[in-house]
Design a protein around this motif. Structure first.
Motif, PDB file in Angstrom:
ATOM      1  N   TRP A   1       0.773  -1.441   0.288  1.00 35.46           N
ATOM      2  CA  TRP A   1      -0.250   0.404   0.306  1.00 35.46           C
ATOM      3  C   TRP A   1       1.196   1.245   0.298  1.00 35.46           C
ATOM      4  O   TRP A   1       1.583   0.908   0.786  1.00 35.46           O
TER       5      TRP A   1
ATOM      6  N   ARG B   1       4.830   0.452   1.949  1.00 37.14           N
ATOM      7  CA  ARG B   1       4.221  -0.708   3.438  1.00 37.14           C
ATOM      8  C   ARG B   1       3.516  -1.811   2.844  1.00 37.14           C
ATOM      9  O   ARG B   1       2.785  -1.512   2.263  1.00 37.14           O
ATOM     10  N   ASP B   2       4.403  -3.249   3.428  1.00 35.02           N
ATOM     11  CA  ASP B   2       3.554  -4.458   2.936  1.00 35.02           C
ATOM     12  C   ASP B   2       2.789  -4.864   4.898  1.00 35.02           C
ATOM     13  O   ASP B   2       2.373  -6.498   4.559  1.00 35.02           O
ATOM     14  N   GLY B   3       2.924  -4.315   5.632  1.00 31.50           N
ATOM     15  CA  GLY B   3       3.771  -5.222   6.702  1.00 31.50           C
ATOM     16  C   GLY B   3       4.725  -5.690   7.363  1.00 31.50           C
ATOM     17  O   GLY B   3       4.547  -5.892   8.651  1.00 31.50           O
TER      18      GLY B   3
ATOM     19  N   GLN C   1       1.036  -0.650  14.398  1.00 32.16           N
ATOM     20  CA  GLN C   1       2.013  -1.672  14.280  1.00 32.16           C
ATOM     21  C   GLN C   1       2.634  -1.979  15.229  1.00 32.16           C
ATOM     22  O   GLN C   1       3.003  -3.633  15.880  1.00 32.16           O
TER      23      GLN C   1
ATOM     24  N   ALA D   1      -9.048  -6.330   9.093  1.00 25.99           N
ATOM     25  CA  ALA D   1      -8.543  -5.257   8.815  1.00 25.99           C
ATOM     26  C   ALA D   1      -7.111  -5.538   9.104  1.00 25.99           C
ATOM     27  O   ALA D   1      -6.378  -4.954   8.705  1.00 25.99           O
TER      28      ALA D   1
ATOM     29  N   ALA E   1      -5.205  -8.266   8.120  1.00 23.82           N
ATOM     30  CA  ALA E   1      -4.211  -8.143   7.569  1.00 23.82           C
ATOM     31  C   ALA E   1      -4.242  -7.360   6.305  1.00 23.82           C
ATOM     32  O   ALA E   1      -2.536  -7.228   5.845  1.00 23.82           O
ATOM     33  N   MET E   2      -4.793  -5.845   6.277  1.00 23.90           N
ATOM     34  CA  MET E   2      -4.232  -4.474   5.440  1.00 23.90           C
ATOM     35  C   MET E   2      -3.119  -3.950   6.010  1.00 23.90           C
ATOM     36  O   MET E   2      -2.915  -2.508   5.786  1.00 23.90           O
ATOM     37  N   ALA E   3      -3.039  -4.252   7.787  1.00 18.02           N
ATOM     38  CA  ALA E   3      -1.791  -3.399   7.874  1.00 18.02           C
ATOM     39  C   ALA E   3      -0.668  -4.454   8.281  1.00 18.02           C
ATOM     40  O   ALA E   3      -0.061  -3.373   7.910  1.00 18.02           O
ATOM     41  N   PHE E   4      -0.838  -5.395   8.524  1.00 17.95           N
ATOM     42  CA  PHE E   4       0.243  -6.180   8.933  1.00 17.95           C
ATOM     43  C   PHE E   4       0.790  -7.461   7.818  1.00 17.95           C
ATOM     44  O   PHE E   4       1.831  -8.344   7.922  1.00 17.95           O
ATOM     45  N   GLY E   5       0.074  -7.592   7.431  1.00 19.33           N
ATOM     46  CA  GLY E   5       0.245  -8.957   5.807  1.00 19.33           C
ATOM     47  C   GLY E   5      -0.288  -9.843   6.246  1.00 19.33           C
ATOM     48  O   GLY E   5      -1.747 -10.449   5.578  1.00 19.33           O
TER      49      GLY E   5
END
Lengths: 444, 444
Positions: free
Chosen positions: A35, A51-53, A141, B205, B207-211
């Motif tokens: 993203w 960023r991808d986590g 995070q 939600a 997964a969209m932050a941490f992958g």
């Protein structure tokens, strides 16, 4: 301009490289999925940060190196748009992860609508309303990765010492500490079930079977107070040991906290730095911790000009004063029995105090652990249940544990959110759980 | 005759030796704390068998070697009495753990009342009423140790692959799959909270932050049916991955089950043997698993004389027929979309089926995993929410995940109790959780 989500290919995530591992592909062509967190242009060069986590990486778009299609897309790309970038990994000392990508092409999955969270300051209420998106921020995070490390360290600590994990039930037929702070639900029309406030009583049954047990799960308190330390739904890890006394679990609690802090310092140092945490404070968390009695704590309060009549429990502000007094966690033992729950064993040498302990985190964070030795005499326990006006039939099974081979036993509960808040160094517990539930917060 | 619980000494458990480690003290004097499981005498020799949660050991009492006080106590000792035995560790090939203790003295903590669970057969209802004591049986301990290994293996599997643990909330403002099977609770007088049936939406939600994320926690279904596969409270582990499709998570589910079975075979072989489990069946659980479509499963049913009109979901008996057909787990993909929840993505090549998968355990155990690829198009998802007559305002946050950088993503849930029941080889899930909650069971 909107793009359709592309028809995904098989084994998508397996086929691509994550940002934390681009270093292994130096000089090679890779495809990154992620993203867009921000973009900027400088003369004829354009930069996208993805960023991808697993991390963030800068992708560089240069005329001649990057496809025309990608260069044309650049102006359309909005914050949080999802895309894949294909390009060559290049070592770059100035880049945060040490690498950047010289983009050859871009594939857009979706141009995001205007993202509601902007770099400007938002109120906590707004951010909590958007918790499902707020999780994408680097700060959130970092906190939740530290939470993961705390949970893992605690579980590993108990696993390595031969404790058996016993998941405690959430639905219980009765309350453990009075019904005023209990959530209840109708159980198939013919009775009520209460949501557990603690797995302790069940862990006691487990300790008589397995010797050493622990549970990790959510617990619930319908507290109407709005404080920085309370959630209506919070997670606890609760060990319980047979043939153990107060002293045993005080040592165990100390060793647990040392192990947790050590693990976080070892594996989440970067996250602590991102949060601006004073790491030297955490590096001090070494045994032995301070150990004082309730009486000594009352004296500390008195010296601080805060007098508390003997026999009363500490409030949050008093805990803050006491814990501010120490640069390491402090274990306060032997509170007045009247302030503690019915299952606590009284000190045989001094029956007005309970064989209990609370651990306060330093820097004013207050209680993170509460526990003690349990009443093991069936006659005294029965009297205590009656005195507390608890329904006898609901606790008959619990009394059984004192009828069939009762033994000295003890345990405690560690509140995960409070521990995380302390380790991360913030006041309110609400950011230390993915989706906090508070008096006025049930969404998202 | 009754003995008072003795006043415990400090650091009790730390100072004694546990049964699993007596071998390290061969020839030395040790003190064991435990409960009496049985006793017998043969001529002038008396035997006590003790358990302490780490194992069982035989203690031998011999005139001349053992104190008179201990010999006098022998007749008083009842099943589940708690005691400590001090004596010399002796190697003995005939003993279960390879060692026995030649007792010099005994200290009784409590002579147990007549223990309600005897070696004779009891009904399941009786045993469940005494679940807090039943846990002490070697069979129940074996099952719950296997459960612990299953949970640890699953968590390790995800941790090692870079998933972030995100504990999902239990209180939710709305239902995910209709309200008929939801438990609800009053939330401070002004609204209702529903107990989560799945952490999935929140993991999306995440997964969209941490992958890559997972949760492990209790979930709740108010199902009025009494079956061998249903609990009202059960635990699930639920991974969710961004930039992933159905194929990705099918591979992941297979790898997870292989890792779990491997861990149990490696660390809990003794427990499997105690349960009488046919271990060769578990040793077959190697990749690749069988993969069939719903259509092929319908054909298997038809061949078995059980015809099912296309479009209907499988019942438990049909799952049993299909899973009996295979000696390894079988992944059934692409069920009719009408049988699946609103959040499932339809197959673009064949819109009447969903990009979903169920994994059935072999030997007739039925579904242990359910999952799929999620609908990622905001317009289609909104239509599906409306069609399912779900409250739009409760799912607005969920739609946000499709507004701000939607990506293909997928995940699944593994039911821990069903997996444990299959691995242990028993029909009913109720013994695979420490304190089962069923339609008619809320106690202890």
């Amino acid at each position: 301009m909107r793009f359709a989500i592309r028809n995904p290919q098989s084994g998508y995530v397996m086929a691509t490289v994550t940002i934390d591992t681009v270093g292994k592909h130096d000089g090679q062509s890779v495809t990154i999925c992620g993203w867009l967190t921000h973009k900027r242009s400088s003369g004829r060069i354009r930069f996208l940060v993805l960023r991808d986590g697993t991390g963030t990486i800068q992708c560089t778009l240069i005329q001649g190196e990057t496809s025309e299609q990608a260069l044309d897309l650049y102006p359309e790309l909005t914050h949080e748009s999802s895309l894949t970038v294909t390009g060559t990994v290049r070592r770059d000392k100035r880049a945060p992860g040490g690498y950047e990508i010289l983009a050859s092409s871009i594939e857009v999955l979706q141009i995001a609508e205007t993202y509601p969270i902007s770099p400007k300051e938002h109120g906590v209420g707004f951010l909590m309303d958007h918790r499902h998106l707020w999780l994408r921020s680097s700060r959130q995070q970092a906190i939740l990765r530290i939470r993961h490390a705390v949970v893992n360290a605690a579980r590993k600590f108990f696993d390595d010492q031969g404790f058996t994990l016993l998941d405690a039930p959430i639905f219980t037929p009765s309350s453990c500490e009075g019904t005023t702070t209990l959530f209840e639900t109708d159980y198939f029309g013919d009775r009520k079930a209460f949501l557990s406030q603690s797995g302790q009583l069940y862990m006691e049954a487990g300790a008589m079977a397995f010797g050493k047990v622990y549970c990790y799960g959510p617990t619930f308190r319908a507290e109407k107070s709005k404080t920085r330390r309370h959630l209506t739904e919070f997670w606890m890890i609760e060990p319980e040991i047979a043939f153990a006394d107060l002293e045993t679990i005080m040592k165990l609690a100390e060793a647990l906290i040392v192990a947790i802090v050590e693990e976080v310092l070892e594996t989440r140092r970067q996250e602590l730095k991102l949060l601006g945490r004073d790491i030297t404070r955490l590096e001090k968390i070494q045994p032995p911790f301070y150990v004082i009695s309730y009486d000594e704590a009352v004296q500390i309060l008195k010296d601080a000009g805060e007098s508390l009549p003997w026999g009363e429990d500490f409030g949050a502000s008093q805990e803050t004063i006491v814990s501010n007094h120490f640069d390491k966690p402090v274990l306060i033992h032997r509170y007045p029995a009247q302030t503690k729950a019915f299952y606590m064993k009284n000190d045989p040498n001094r029956p007005e105090v309970a064989l209990c302990v609370d651990m306060l985190a330093p820097e004013g964070y207050g209680e993170i652990i509460g526990g003690g030795q349990r009443e093991d005499d069936p006659v005294i326990l029965k009297e205590k249940i009656e005195k507390a006006e608890l329904p006898a039939e609901s606790f008959d099974w619990y009394l059984d544990l004192r009828r069939y081979g009762s033994v000295p036993h003890a345990g405690f509960g560690l509140g995960i959110e409070r521990a995380v808040a302390w380790i991360c160094g913030f006041e309110h517990v609400r950011e230390s759980i993915p989706f906090p539930r508070l008096l006025d917060r049930l969404y998202p």
